[in-house]
Design a protein around this motif. Sequence first.
Motif, mmCIF file in Angstrom:
data_model
loop_
_atom_site.group_PDB
_atom_site.id
_atom_site.type_symbol
_atom_site.label_atom_id
_atom_site.label_comp_id
_atom_site.label_asym_id
_atom_site.label_seq_id
_atom_site.Cartn_x
_atom_site.Cartn_y
_atom_site.Cartn_z
ATOM 1 N N ASP A 182 0.811 -1.218 0.000
ATOM 2 C CA ASP A 182 0.000 0.000 0.000
ATOM 3 C C ASP A 182 0.845 1.270 0.000
ATOM 4 O OD1 ASP A 182 -2.292 -1.535 0.043
ATOM 5 O OD2 ASP A 182 -2.507 -1.454 2.222
ATOM 6 N N PHE A 183 2.122 1.167 0.360
ATOM 7 C CA PHE A 183 2.901 2.406 0.477
ATOM 8 C C PHE A 183 4.273 2.372 -0.187
ATOM 9 C CE2 PHE A 183 3.653 0.144 4.604
ATOM 10 C CZ PHE A 183 5.014 -0.091 4.479
ATOM 11 N N HIS A 185 5.537 2.541 -2.980
ATOM 12 C CA HIS A 185 5.841 3.367 -4.149
ATOM 13 C C HIS A 185 5.469 4.838 -3.947
ATOM 14 C CE1 HIS A 185 5.353 -0.739 -6.083
ATOM 15 N NE2 HIS A 185 6.602 -0.404 -6.338
ATOM 16 N N ASP A 186 5.170 5.217 -2.712
ATOM 17 C CA ASP A 186 4.748 6.588 -2.413
ATOM 18 C C ASP A 186 5.707 7.225 -1.420
ATOM 19 O OD1 ASP A 186 3.541 8.965 -1.824
ATOM 20 O OD2 ASP A 186 1.691 8.092 -1.023
ATOM 21 N N GLU A 188 5.814 10.017 -0.018
ATOM 22 C CA GLU A 188 5.217 10.851 1.027
ATOM 23 C C GLU A 188 4.806 10.040 2.251
ATOM 24 O OE1 GLU A 188 4.740 14.340 1.310
ATOM 25 O OE2 GLU A 188 6.316 14.114 -0.202
ATOM 26 N N GLN A 189 4.518 8.766 2.010
ATOM 27 C CA GLN A 189 4.162 7.917 3.143
ATOM 28 C C GLN A 189 5.430 7.469 3.871
ATOM 29 O OE1 GLN A 189 0.922 5.091 2.981
ATOM 30 N NE2 GLN A 189 0.556 5.601 0.831
ATOM 31 N N LYS A 191 7.651 9.144 5.348
ATOM 32 C CA LYS A 191 8.862 9.951 5.210
ATOM 33 C C LYS A 191 9.345 10.472 6.560
ATOM 34 C CE LYS A 191 6.789 14.489 4.189
ATOM 35 N NZ LYS A 191 6.698 15.572 3.182
ATOM 36 N N TRP A 195 11.408 6.304 6.322
ATOM 37 C CA TRP A 195 11.049 5.034 5.669
ATOM 38 C C TRP A 195 11.704 3.820 6.351
ATOM 39 C CZ3 TRP A 195 13.309 9.171 2.939
ATOM 40 C CH2 TRP A 195 12.397 10.011 2.302
#
Length: 282
Positions: A182-183, A185-186, A188-189, A191, A195
Amino acid sequence: MSKVVITGGSGLLGPWVIREFLEKGYEVVNADVKKPEVQLCPTIITDLNDLGQVYGALEGADAFVHTAAIPVAYSHPNEVTFRNNVMANYNILEAAGNLEIKKGVISSSESSYGMVFSRKNLLPKYVPVDEDHPQLPEDSYGLSKIVNEKNAEMIHNRTGMSVISLRLGNIITPEMYKRFPDFIHDPEQRKTILWSYIDARDAATAFRLAIETDNLGAVELNIAADDTSMDIMSKELMAAAFPEVNDFRGELSGYETLLSNKKAKKLLNWQPIHEWRDNIQL
């Protein structure tokens, strides 16, 4: 056989720490305010904010591992989080020191660096963030971790007890890997935690090695996996989320962790072995 008391053994991380010590032949006691879902070892129902109860829970122990706490900022009123986390930690260290226990490990956090719960979008000064990075929290949770680390130093100075503060990244238990698609490839999630992540089993090994390693004194160690939790290269993550940060203190050519774990590897002879890519299908 050595006896180890593990606080918070009924929580998220605690059961994995209990399993690690049991598998290595330790006598283990869980000290928590509630019974665990699965009874892995004897549990003593203990209010860690009551110093007398902590003395009782630690009686006869050779070492302790302290994982119990309110685990995040803003889930409780700020003063409740601070009071609970600081007093429970103080009571554990105070009782252990007076009982002449020689080794302990406490749970600190990457949150102490300040980025995790910042409302001002605090940036890392440099990456990978190591143990010398400034600790600039805006929240009572991160502050409680700094106070707890100083408390560990104080008890060491007074009693000679070895107290290791593990600055844990985001704890991931095996069943939590299913959330990663769910995250990953993003940018902004996730960060604010750079990560980072750490498998609960690798964290548990770090706790055990911190008890088994001699002559460490009072020291703080980041505990993180070797890679980020993202399917984006680390340098690209930084460019996307933190373009203002250009102080790179290590090679970023792949998916390297941005929460440095080098010190823990060196001092504990520890190596994380569980990676998210081995637990899901891309």
